[in-house]
Scaffold this motif. Structure first.
Motif, PDB file in Angstrom:
ATOM      1  N   SER A 264      -2.954  -1.030  -9.902  1.00 50.04           N
ATOM      2  CA  SER A 264      -3.259  -0.186  -8.749  1.00 50.04           C
ATOM      3  C   SER A 264      -4.067   1.020  -9.208  1.00 50.04           C
ATOM      4  CB  SER A 264      -1.974   0.283  -8.058  1.00 50.04           C
ATOM      5  OG  SER A 264      -2.256   1.209  -7.019  1.00 50.04           O
TER       6      SER A 264
ATOM      7  N   TRP B 102       0.845  -1.194   0.000  1.00 47.94           N
ATOM      8  CA  TRP B 102       0.000   0.000   0.000  1.00 47.94           C
ATOM      9  C   TRP B 102       0.878   1.240   0.000  1.00 47.94           C
ATOM     10  CZ3 TRP B 102      -4.939  -1.082  -0.894  1.00 47.94           C
ATOM     11  CH2 TRP B 102      -5.393  -2.368  -0.579  1.00 47.94           C
TER      12      TRP B 102
ATOM     13  N   GLN C 215      -7.418   3.326  -2.356  1.00 51.19           N
ATOM     14  CA  GLN C 215      -6.537   2.586  -3.251  1.00 51.19           C
ATOM     15  C   GLN C 215      -7.085   1.176  -3.410  1.00 51.19           C
ATOM     16  OE1 GLN C 215      -2.393   2.054  -2.079  1.00 51.19           O
ATOM     17  NE2 GLN C 215      -1.765   1.670  -4.188  1.00 51.19           N
TER      18      GLN C 215
ATOM     19  N   ALA D 147      -7.157  -1.739   5.169  1.00 51.58           N
ATOM     20  CA  ALA D 147      -7.333  -2.592   3.991  1.00 51.58           C
ATOM     21  C   ALA D 147      -8.331  -3.713   4.255  1.00 51.58           C
ATOM     22  CB  ALA D 147      -5.993  -3.172   3.571  1.00 51.58           C
TER      23      ALA D 147
END
Length: 270
Positions: free
Chosen positions: A228, A81, A151, A102
């Motif tokens: 990503s 990350w 993300q 996450a």
């Protein structure tokens, strides 16, 4: 006289023997003299999860789920990350760590750009969004008219083991970026501005049914066997602007922050 001397000698020897046996023999009190049992180990004290909260208040994106801490047990390691310092608006918000927020994705991965643009999964190519070795996303921010960052990572597989992994990642990236470019076709009233840069960056505005508008800044890269997506967005009432003016480093610096973390944590980067 001789008999007396022998008696004294014999008696002394006996006393010495008894003393020696007393000193070396076991303690009959039922305890192991001189020893104290060591306390059972309790283990290392737990490390508090980093909050990353800004001075103005918490910013976990509204999530009350317990932080995963690393995400490694979910398939995406913590180091994959990006550092929040590379995320636009972090200078203002001091975003919480992405790894701590996450969550694994089961089923088809839902990229924010495609979700906002109401872009369906391409027919016959759905498996690109349901396959791969690991899928996860992490959101941080305040929501509403303040900027939220998310993300999304899809690790398809190590391309050094199979060139097909790298090719699949390239296809997924193209499908995602094309969906964002074509946002006006799937989301009536949307506008799209694509930046002229080596990596994909775009600004998208999408009117919502309730009269509000979502402004999205979208970044997409692929590195090794990973795609990503970084999405930073705010939702405002009709005619209004986000609460905090947009501030961002150059697109290439955002992309570098995304790529560096992936290449440190996941295999296949050159």
């Amino acid at each position: 006289m001789r008999n007396s001397t022998r008696l004294v000698t014999t008696t002394a020897a006996a006393l010495l023997l008894v003393g020696a046996l007393s000193a070396c023999g076991p303690d009959n009190s039922g305890q192991d003299a001189g020893k104290t049992a060591a306390p059972a180990p309790t283990g290392a004290a737990p490390t508090a999860a980093p909050t990353g909260a800004p001075a103005t208040g918490g910013n976990t994106g509204g999530s009350t789920a317990k932080p995963t801490g690393s995400g490694a047990d979910k398939g995406i390691p913590a180091k994959a990350w990006m550092d929040t310092k590379s995320i636009p608006m972090d200078e203002t918000y001091h975003y919480a760590p992405l790894a701590a927020n996450a969550k694994p994705v089961t089923g088809a991965i839902n990229f924010k750009g495609m979700e906002l643009c109401h872009s369906p999964l391409p027919k016959g190519e759905e498996y690109f969004f349901t396959g791969g070795d690991a899928r996860a996303k992490a959101s941080v921010g305040f929501g509403g008219d303040r900027w939220t960052a998310q993300q999304t990572l899809l690790f398809w597989g190590d391309p050094t083991h199979s060139s097909g992994n790298g090719q699949s990642v390239g296809v997924i990236r193209d499908l995602l970026t094309e969906a964002v470019k074509d946002c006006a076709k799937t989301a009536p009233g949307a506008t799209v501005t694509v930046a002229k840069s080596d990596d994909f960056a775009a600004t998208v505005t999408v009117p919502q049914p309730d009269g509000s508008t979502v402004t999205l800044h979208e970044y997409v890269i692929n590195a090794g066997g990973t795609v990503s997506e970084l999405s930073v967005w705010a939702t405002t009432k009709a005619g209004a602007q986000p609460k905090d003016a947009w501030k961002a480093p150059e697109d290439k610096y955002v992309a570098t922050g995304m790529t560096a973390a992936i290449c440190e944590a996941l295999p296949g980067c050159n």
